[in-house]
Design a protein around this motif. Structure first.
Motif, short mmCIF file in Angstrom:
data_model
loop_
_atom_site.label_atom_id
_atom_site.label_comp_id
_atom_site.label_asym_id
_atom_site.label_seq_id
_atom_site.Cartn_x
_atom_site.Cartn_y
_atom_site.Cartn_z
N ASN B 249 33.09 35.76 30.60
CA ASN B 249 31.75 35.61 31.16
C ASN B 249 31.84 35.18 32.62
OD1 ASN B 249 29.57 35.74 28.82
ND2 ASN B 249 31.33 34.61 28.01
N PRO B 250 32.44 36.02 33.45
CA PRO B 250 32.70 35.60 34.83
C PRO B 250 31.43 35.37 35.64
CG PRO B 250 33.16 37.94 34.55
CD PRO B 250 32.87 37.40 33.19
N GLU B 251 30.37 35.97 35.20
CA GLU B 251 29.16 35.92 36.04
C GLU B 251 28.24 34.72 35.76
OE1 GLU B 251 28.14 37.83 32.32
OE2 GLU B 251 29.89 37.64 33.63
N VAL B 252 28.60 33.87 34.76
CA VAL B 252 27.69 32.74 34.51
C VAL B 252 27.70 31.77 35.69
CG1 VAL B 252 27.76 32.72 31.97
CG2 VAL B 252 29.44 31.42 33.27
N ASP B 253 26.51 31.33 36.04
CA ASP B 253 26.41 30.39 37.16
C ASP B 253 25.66 29.13 36.75
OD1 ASP B 253 23.96 31.47 36.79
OD2 ASP B 253 23.65 32.09 38.88
N GLY B 254 25.53 28.95 35.44
CA GLY B 254 24.88 27.74 34.94
C GLY B 254 25.31 27.52 33.49
N ILE B 255 25.67 26.28 33.18
CA ILE B 255 26.10 25.97 31.82
C ILE B 255 25.29 24.80 31.28
CG2 ILE B 255 27.95 24.92 30.44
CD1 ILE B 255 28.67 27.70 30.87
N PHE B 256 24.76 25.02 30.09
CA PHE B 256 24.11 23.93 29.36
C PHE B 256 25.04 23.58 28.19
CE2 PHE B 256 21.03 22.82 25.84
CZ PHE B 256 20.83 21.51 26.27
N ALA B 257 25.52 22.34 28.16
CA ALA B 257 26.46 21.95 27.11
C ALA B 257 25.79 20.91 26.22
CB ALA B 257 27.74 21.39 27.71
N VAL B 258 26.01 20.99 24.93
CA VAL B 258 25.29 20.11 24.03
C VAL B 258 25.87 18.71 23.90
CG1 VAL B 258 24.41 22.04 22.68
CG2 VAL B 258 26.46 20.82 21.92
N ASN B 259 26.97 18.46 24.57
CA ASN B 259 27.44 17.08 24.66
C ASN B 259 28.30 16.88 25.90
OD1 ASN B 259 30.21 17.70 24.03
ND2 ASN B 259 29.59 17.86 21.88
N GLU B 260 28.64 15.66 26.16
CA GLU B 260 29.38 15.31 27.37
C GLU B 260 30.74 15.97 27.45
OE1 GLU B 260 28.50 10.92 28.94
OE2 GLU B 260 29.81 11.03 27.19
N TYR B 262 32.02 18.60 26.01
CA TYR B 262 31.99 20.03 26.27
C TYR B 262 31.69 20.27 27.75
CZ TYR B 262 31.78 20.77 21.18
OH TYR B 262 32.04 20.79 19.83
N ALA B 263 30.73 19.53 28.27
CA ALA B 263 30.33 19.73 29.66
C ALA B 263 31.49 19.42 30.61
CB ALA B 263 29.13 18.85 29.99
N ILE B 264 32.10 18.29 30.36
CA ILE B 264 33.15 17.86 31.29
C ILE B 264 34.38 18.74 31.19
CG2 ILE B 264 34.80 16.00 31.66
CD1 ILE B 264 32.53 14.09 31.35
N THR B 265 34.69 19.12 29.99
CA THR B 265 35.83 20.01 29.82
C THR B 265 35.55 21.36 30.50
OG1 THR B 265 36.19 18.94 27.69
CG2 THR B 265 37.42 20.96 28.12
N ALA B 266 34.35 21.83 30.33
CA ALA B 266 33.98 23.09 30.97
C ALA B 266 34.07 22.99 32.49
CB ALA B 266 32.58 23.51 30.55
N MET B 267 33.65 21.83 33.01
CA MET B 267 33.74 21.64 34.46
C MET B 267 35.19 21.70 34.91
SD MET B 267 30.90 18.64 34.93
CE MET B 267 31.60 18.00 36.44
N LYS B 268 36.02 21.08 34.14
CA LYS B 268 37.44 21.06 34.49
C LYS B 268 38.00 22.49 34.55
CE LYS B 268 41.81 19.35 32.57
NZ LYS B 268 42.38 18.69 31.38
N ALA B 295 32.11 11.18 35.85
CA ALA B 295 32.76 12.48 36.00
C ALA B 295 32.81 12.86 37.47
CB ALA B 295 31.99 13.54 35.22
N TYR B 296 33.60 13.87 37.76
CA TYR B 296 33.63 14.35 39.13
C TYR B 296 33.29 15.82 39.14
CZ TYR B 296 35.11 15.82 43.71
OH TYR B 296 35.13 16.35 44.97
#
Lengths: 347, 347
Positions: B249-260, B262-268, B295-296
């Motif tokens: 999914n190279p074109e996604v430019d926004g992620i909604f993650a249902v917990n911290e 997932y979000a942080i790992t995705a950011m990494k 997080a950073y």
DNA sequence: AGTTGCCACTAAAACGTTTTCGTGTTGACA
DNA sequence: TGTCAACACGAAAACGTTTTAGTGGCAACT
């Protein structure tokens, strides 16, 4: 709504005595086979379970442990609780938690509430306020009443009891040594005020490492955060203190922080000040937790093995409880070993 | 070692009856003034406290709450516990915690151990395994025995009881809308498997937001993590799944993650893939905790107000306990409101 | 003087167990 | 037939409280 059956109702229903029912369920040889069968069948059918409270009253033991910690929203403490829970449950014990919120009064109240028969023994990590007031009468009195206490992490030397700790000075020394080995020339420490035992000990380890390497100690590079007993609410204050610290110590290229939050906050400030990690400045934290794992960059820390500490604490306490009458062996303090988990804030 | 005095020893010592002592201490008007004085003085001197267990047995209530959660090393749950603890303590209740470790069996055992008189009621967040097995007999039976349960966060619709939740779909919709408003063209979601109620609901909110904005749904952009009931131990697997997701999914430019996490790992992973945050891709997480804060870059999240949820749950439970005999009012489910706290992963 | 009422206190039951000490019935044995 | 042990069970106490239902003594009233 099905009410839980008691021995009495089973007895009435089966037209035998309460004692017969009790004995039958415990498979006493005093009771005839057919009666046992009858009773057991009935008990199973109605899902009989002995009332715990009645048992506690009779046996004068509750099979529950009281755990009192400064705060629960804290990775290290929850890891310890996990360890306690696991061990305790395996031994058939329950765990009841009390939060002191770093407050002396709440610690006293918690001890008091639970010491009235609710629990068999305590596992305790002392509140900062208690440490700074140096008032330990509540703890001494609890022990004096025959309720054993096991302390972990934040420990009081003057109180004789079982303890579970980490070799704070040796570990800190090792961590700072690692910084030195990685080429740091000027190493600073971010610690707590001295009344927090672990802060003091970790600072001592820091000093020892410097001395051992013939590095002159610069007392300006030692920052002792005064967080008024409650870090969570005072985060901006923390950032400010660290920022000032960096400004007056521009040449530090290595930071040893006594906990995760201090380390991560310092990293944030350092980054803001244009330093890159670990090229310009390296970091090691104490207390490995989720924060360190997911920090950017992932933080090198020393792991205290909180889970293990919890298990050890529970083990010490339960062992003491179970052989209360036997020889009153003297108190132990077990030192659980630490480990530096290298991530990306050190070279 | 000073043993705790009982009514009996006080009575013997003062040469009155046990009942007199009991009444004197409760300041009954049946007892003469001078006797009251004598008794109270003696009690204070020897630091008498009524034995809790005996009281529990007599009153058939223990004044303690059982809290059973999937895991304690988790910021959201500890925040909830804090809230429960605070409210409960204010009302003179204690809190005993049980950990299910996301396991069905441990949940059953915990319920069972505590339902035997140890607690007056439960506060519960259901284990993932229980959710996926759809076996709720233990919960139904507990309620059937007259022990009230309050569920929070992970809730079972089929079970009638008090509940404390968050409006997962509305909140998620709001979060995704924010992403849309900030210019995201292709928004993905990282969720859990559908048997986790909150995962399902949050996914529904995501879908609603897209529909509401006439954005076509790309089901490839929906990632459902299957973490086999225990996220902590399977972190590499998580990273791998997310990495594959980003590659397809190279074109996604926004992620909604249902917990911290997932979000942080995705950011990494996103960072590793060379994307910059929030310029190339924006993130919003669910469940505000320390991780998001530190997080950073600091993660924009929706806060569930866990502390408040805990307070509400405790309130519901205690209210039900205290007016047990009065009219059995029907069950409530309180929805605590959420809030998006904007940090630096959104524009 | 007898009744009444109050005062200050005690006895006992109850909560649900476990356990100690009986006790009545049976069978075996002398 | 009488004695004894074994067997199967019951009564009661105990754990520490609270509470209900007395109880004895005294003062006041008629």
């Amino acid at each position: 709504m099905k009410q839980k059956p008691t021995l009495k109702v089973i007895a009435r229903e089966l037209d035998v005595s309460v004692s017969t029912v009790s004995k039958a369920l415990r498979d006493s040889k005093e009771i005839g086979e057919k009666t046992k069968e009858r009773v057991k069948a009935f008990a199973k059918l109605y899902n009989y379970r002995p009332n715990n409270i009645a048992l506690s009253l009779k046996n004068k033991k509750t099979k529950t442990l009281g755990v009192i910690i400064p705060e629960i929203v804290h990775h290290f403490f929850t890891t310890v609780i996990s360890g306690i829970e696991k061990f305790a449950n395996e031994q058939g014990y329950n765990v009841i938690v009390g939060l002191s919120n770093e407050s002396f009064d709440k610690e006293v109240i918690n001890l008091d509430m639970l010491a009235n028969g609710s629990i068999d023994g305590f596992i305790l990590s002392v509140a900062k306020e208690t440490l700074s007031k140096q008032d330990f009468h509540h703890i001494a009195e609890t022990i004096d009443q025959g309720i054993p206490i096991v302390m972990f992490d934040r420990v009081i030397d003057e109180i004789p009891c079982d303890k579970v700790i980490v070799d704070d000075v040796a570990t800190s020394k090792k961590a700072v040594q690692q910084l030195i080995n990685s080429g740091c020339k000027k190493i600073g420490i971010i610690s707590t005020m001295d009344y927090v035992s672990v802060g003091k000990l970790r600072t001592r380890g820091y000093l020892e490492a410097l001395n051992h390497n013939d590095i002159e100690v610069d007392f300006n590079a030692i920052l002792k955060i005064d967080d008024k007993f409650h870090a969570a609410t005072e985060h901006e204050a923390l950032e400010k203190q660290i920022e000032i610290y960096f400004e007056s110590n521009p040449e530090v290229d290595g930071i040893f922080a006594v906990n995760e939050i201090y380390a991560i906050t310092a990293m944030k400030i350092a980054r803001k000040l244009g330093k890159s990690i670990p090229e310009d400045i390296q970091f090691i934290g104490f207390t490995d937790g989720v924060l360190s794992q997911h920090a950017y960059p992932p933080l090198t820390t020393v792991s205290q093995h909180g889970f293990e500490m919890g298990e050890e604490a529970a083990r010490l306490l339960i062992e003491r409880l179970e052989k209360q009458d036997e020889e009153t062996e003297s108190y132990q303090t077990v030192v659980v070993n630490t480990e530096i988990v290298e991530r990306e804030t050190t070279k």
